[in-house]
Motif scaffolding. Structure first.
Motif, mmCIF file in Angstrom:
data_model
loop_
_atom_site.group_PDB
_atom_site.id
_atom_site.type_symbol
_atom_site.label_atom_id
_atom_site.label_comp_id
_atom_site.label_asym_id
_atom_site.label_seq_id
_atom_site.Cartn_x
_atom_site.Cartn_y
_atom_site.Cartn_z
ATOM 1 N N MET A 170 0.830 -1.205 0.000
ATOM 2 C CA MET A 170 0.000 0.000 0.000
ATOM 3 C C MET A 170 0.867 1.258 0.000
ATOM 4 O O MET A 170 0.504 2.270 -0.610
ATOM 5 C CB MET A 170 -0.938 -0.007 1.201
ATOM 6 C CG MET A 170 -2.139 -0.924 1.030
ATOM 7 S SD MET A 170 -3.096 -0.567 -0.480
ATOM 8 C CE MET A 170 -3.606 1.129 -0.195
ATOM 9 N N ALA A 171 2.021 1.194 0.661
ATOM 10 C CA ALA A 171 2.946 2.329 0.606
ATOM 11 C C ALA A 171 3.427 2.546 -0.826
ATOM 12 O O ALA A 171 3.550 3.688 -1.294
ATOM 13 C CB ALA A 171 4.131 2.093 1.535
ATOM 14 N N ALA A 172 3.685 1.453 -1.537
ATOM 15 C CA ALA A 172 4.107 1.556 -2.940
ATOM 16 C C ALA A 172 3.011 2.198 -3.791
ATOM 17 O O ALA A 172 3.289 3.004 -4.690
ATOM 18 C CB ALA A 172 4.463 0.175 -3.482
ATOM 19 N N GLU A 173 1.756 1.846 -3.504
ATOM 20 C CA GLU A 173 0.634 2.458 -4.226
ATOM 21 C C GLU A 173 0.534 3.953 -3.913
ATOM 22 O O GLU A 173 0.300 4.771 -4.815
ATOM 23 C CB GLU A 173 -0.675 1.760 -3.855
ATOM 24 C CG GLU A 173 -0.873 0.394 -4.492
ATOM 25 C CD GLU A 173 -1.233 0.473 -5.973
ATOM 26 O OE1 GLU A 173 -1.190 1.574 -6.565
ATOM 27 O OE2 GLU A 173 -1.547 -0.580 -6.550
ATOM 28 N N TRP A 179 3.566 10.625 -6.758
ATOM 29 C CA TRP A 179 4.525 11.065 -7.767
ATOM 30 C C TRP A 179 3.970 10.946 -9.186
ATOM 31 O O TRP A 179 4.699 11.172 -10.157
ATOM 32 C CB TRP A 179 5.816 10.256 -7.637
ATOM 33 C CG TRP A 179 6.568 10.541 -6.370
ATOM 34 C CD1 TRP A 179 6.366 9.965 -5.150
ATOM 35 C CD2 TRP A 179 7.622 11.488 -6.193
ATOM 36 N NE1 TRP A 179 7.231 10.483 -4.216
ATOM 37 C CE2 TRP A 179 8.022 11.428 -4.833
ATOM 38 C CE3 TRP A 179 8.282 12.378 -7.041
ATOM 39 C CZ2 TRP A 179 9.043 12.213 -4.309
ATOM 40 C CZ3 TRP A 179 9.303 13.163 -6.523
ATOM 41 C CH2 TRP A 179 9.670 13.082 -5.173
ATOM 42 N N ASP A 180 2.684 10.599 -9.294
ATOM 43 C CA ASP A 180 2.003 10.504 -10.589
ATOM 44 C C ASP A 180 2.770 9.593 -11.553
ATOM 45 O O ASP A 180 3.130 9.980 -12.669
ATOM 46 C CB ASP A 180 1.831 11.898 -11.204
ATOM 47 C CG ASP A 180 0.875 11.884 -12.398
ATOM 48 O OD1 ASP A 180 0.020 10.974 -12.461
ATOM 49 O OD2 ASP A 180 0.998 12.774 -13.267
ATOM 50 N N LEU A 181 3.005 8.371 -11.099
ATOM 51 C CA LEU A 181 3.776 7.411 -11.882
ATOM 52 C C LEU A 181 2.848 6.559 -12.737
ATOM 53 O O LEU A 181 1.848 6.029 -12.253
ATOM 54 C CB LEU A 181 4.601 6.523 -10.948
ATOM 55 C CG LEU A 181 5.563 7.272 -10.010
ATOM 56 C CD1 LEU A 181 6.232 6.295 -9.052
ATOM 57 C CD2 LEU A 181 6.609 8.054 -10.806
ATOM 58 N N ASP A 182 3.196 6.418 -13.976
ATOM 59 C CA ASP A 182 2.385 5.665 -14.932
ATOM 60 C C ASP A 182 2.700 4.175 -14.831
ATOM 61 O O ASP A 182 3.869 3.787 -14.732
ATOM 62 C CB ASP A 182 2.679 6.173 -16.343
ATOM 63 C CG ASP A 182 1.779 5.540 -17.376
ATOM 64 O OD1 ASP A 182 0.594 5.902 -17.427
ATOM 65 O OD2 ASP A 182 2.273 4.671 -18.123
ATOM 66 N N ARG A 183 1.664 3.332 -14.877
ATOM 67 C CA ARG A 183 1.903 1.895 -14.770
ATOM 68 C C ARG A 183 2.821 1.401 -15.888
ATOM 69 O O ARG A 183 3.660 0.524 -15.665
ATOM 70 C CB ARG A 183 0.582 1.116 -14.794
ATOM 71 C CG ARG A 183 0.832 -0.383 -14.899
ATOM 72 C CD ARG A 183 -0.333 -1.267 -14.637
ATOM 73 N NE ARG A 183 -0.026 -2.629 -15.080
ATOM 74 C CZ ARG A 183 -0.707 -3.705 -14.761
ATOM 75 N NH1 ARG A 183 -1.770 -3.610 -13.985
ATOM 76 N NH2 ARG A 183 -0.355 -4.898 -15.219
ATOM 77 N N ALA A 184 2.692 1.950 -17.073
ATOM 78 C CA ALA A 184 3.537 1.504 -18.184
ATOM 79 C C ALA A 184 5.016 1.730 -17.865
ATOM 80 O O ALA A 184 5.871 0.894 -18.190
ATOM 81 C CB ALA A 184 3.151 2.234 -19.465
ATOM 82 N N ASP A 185 5.333 2.863 -17.218
ATOM 83 C CA ASP A 185 6.719 3.135 -16.835
ATOM 84 C C ASP A 185 7.176 2.187 -15.728
ATOM 85 O O ASP A 185 8.314 1.704 -15.738
ATOM 86 C CB ASP A 185 6.867 4.580 -16.360
ATOM 87 C CG ASP A 185 6.740 5.583 -17.495
ATOM 88 O OD1 ASP A 185 6.907 5.180 -18.665
ATOM 89 O OD2 ASP A 185 6.477 6.769 -17.205
ATOM 90 N N LEU A 186 6.288 1.937 -14.769
ATOM 91 C CA LEU A 186 6.622 1.006 -13.690
ATOM 92 C C LEU A 186 6.939 -0.378 -14.256
ATOM 93 O O LEU A 186 7.890 -1.042 -13.831
ATOM 94 C CB LEU A 186 5.462 0.912 -12.699
ATOM 95 C CG LEU A 186 5.079 2.201 -11.960
ATOM 96 C CD1 LEU A 186 3.806 1.983 -11.151
ATOM 97 C CD2 LEU A 186 6.205 2.663 -11.054
ATOM 98 N N SER A 348 7.868 1.598 -7.947
ATOM 99 C CA SER A 348 7.413 2.976 -7.729
ATOM 100 C C SER A 348 8.407 3.833 -6.938
ATOM 101 O O SER A 348 8.665 4.981 -7.338
ATOM 102 C CB SER A 348 6.028 2.999 -7.074
ATOM 103 O OG SER A 348 6.014 2.326 -5.841
ATOM 104 N N PRO A 349 8.997 3.365 -5.828
ATOM 105 C CA PRO A 349 9.966 4.233 -5.157
ATOM 106 C C PRO A 349 11.201 4.515 -5.998
ATOM 107 O O PRO A 349 11.765 5.610 -5.931
ATOM 108 C CB PRO A 349 10.321 3.464 -3.877
ATOM 109 C CG PRO A 349 9.915 2.063 -4.127
ATOM 110 C CD PRO A 349 8.749 2.138 -5.054
#
Length: 421
Positions: A170-173, A179-186, A348-349
């Motif tokens: 949940m912290a990762a979410e 940070w507005d991270l896109d799933r495709a980038d992750l 994500s981090p």
């Protein structure tokens, strides 16, 4: 003596073996080993390596052994660091070597290394061992707390702790959203982690330099019966997936279908999370003076270290303030680093760190041999495992500076900058 008078003379790690959510069903490569065996074999191999380099090296001069381990119960309880000394060959680890164990979640292995470096810099000994072990097949994250609540006694955690506790997932979410991270980038970063790890493993002559092959008693995997007199020798990491390198389109097609693990509309899933593994790693540290006396060439030396606390609800961001402290203390900048080694607890981090320090998350300096997503994240061992990866890669690529960071439960971060002459 200053911290940069403390040097690494050797570093070694075990291969990683899968444990997963159902370890008894999956039975990874190290499943039939134990935390004691992993610890023993890795530290014995480390000492042998140094003895092979210097005939003047005397194991009786080793002052202390510091060991990272998070799930301190069962085989991992009772001060695993000291147990490692007790059960080892006395020609390699005499009883005069002390031993202690630290739990700082994912920080533990690197904290063990840093604390030993600080001790040497203070003049409290010239030769020390540090590292860590985590056997997640038997002792999953949080096992010690969970076991306590099953013992039939009344236990109560403080309400403020409960309000500010959160799972790593949940912290990762929360970080992905912040940070507005896109799933495709992750997902792209995660696939890249596997490609780098597989490429590193295929460079076999170099890969094996930092690997301690692990001897594991052989069992019938259907009946769990011991096969007397037979052993498996585990020489390579089990989790990295070659499909990401050999058939990238097929691999990415599969990853896109993975469902979020922690939140129905989330971005974090099994593919962009760290692999759950078993493993151990060990490092030998010396004062520069002692290394010179023994004719040992340092692999790397310390520049500075730092720890920092941060919001526990965003626990994976702890390395950000820790890295800022390192740069302030050293006068260096992220641009000066040849290797950037953030722990891949989740993707994500890692992408958040790239935004904070203004570098591309696909920068080739980032985890050049893979990381937690591909090789795995053996919690209390990870700091030592990826420290080992970093110093060996600094030698391999003739790099001068590297920074390693890890997050930790409760919102603690740790960072270390190393350099080569």
């Amino acid at each position: 003596m200053d911290l940069d008078d403390v040097v690494v003379v050797d570093a070694v790690r075990s291969p990683t073996g899968k444990s997963g959510w159902k370890p008894r069903k999956k039975k990874g490569a190290l499943y039939y080993s134990t935390a004691h065996e992993l610890t023993k074999q890795v530290i014995e191999d480390l000492v042998r390596r140094v003895m092979d380099k210097s005939s003047a090296f005397d194991p009786n001069e080793i002052d202390d052994l510091a060991w990272g381990c998070s799930g301190q119960m069962g085989e991992q309880a009772g001060n695993l660091g000291r147990i490692g000394v007790i059960i080892s060959d006395k020609k390699l680890l005499p009883d005069s070597v002390a031993g202690w164990t630290i739990d700082r979640y994912c920080n533990a292995g690197l904290q063990a290394i840093n604390s030993q470096a600080h001790s040497i810099a203070c003049g409290c000994g010239d030769i020390k061992i540090a590292g860590g072990c985590e056997f997640l097949s038997k002792y999953p994250m949080g096992c010690s707390i969970q076991a306590t609540f099953k013992d039939g006694r009344k236990h109560k955690l403080h309400k403020n702790f409960m309000k500010r506790s959160i799972s790593m997932g949940m912290a990762a979410e929360k970080i992905a959203a912040k940070w507005d991270l896109d799933r495709a980038d992750l997902d792209e970063f995660s696939a890249w982690s596997h490609r780098k790890a597989v490429e590193a493993m295929r460079d076999e002559d170099w890969y094996k330099k930092r690997i301690c092959p692990i001897k594991v008693q052989k069992y019938d995997r259907e009946t769990d019966k011991k096969i007397r007199g037979e052993y498996d020798i585990i020489k390579k990491d089990e989790p990295p997936r070659s499909v990401y390198l050999d058939k990238p389109e097929k691999a990415m097609s599969f990853m896109k279908k993975l469902k979020p693990r922690f939140k129905t509309d989330g971005r974090i899933h099994a593919g962009n999370s760290s692999a759950i593994v078993d493993g151990a790693a060990a490092v030998m540290l010396m004062s520069q003076k002692k290394a010179d006396e023994l004719g040992l060439k340092p692999m790397a030396r310390f520049v500075t270290t730092a720890v920092a606390g941060d919001d526990p609800l965003y626990m994976l961001e702890g390395p950000i303030p820790a890295q800022h402290k390192c740069f302030k203390r050293s006068g260096l900048r992220m641009e000066d680093m040849d290797i950037i080694e953030p722990n891949e607890a989740f993707s994500s981090p890692v992408l958040a760190f790239a935004k904070e320090f203004e570098y591309d998350f696909m920068d080739p300096r980032v985890n050049p041999t893979g990381g937690g997503i591909s090789i795995g994240h053996p919690i209390g061992c990870s700091g030592a495992l990826y420290f080992t990866e970093m110093v060996w890669e600094m030698i391999h690529q003739n790099h001068k500076l590297g920074i390693q960071t890890l997050c930790g439960g409760g919102g603690v971060g740790i960072a270390t900058i190393m350099k080569r002459d």
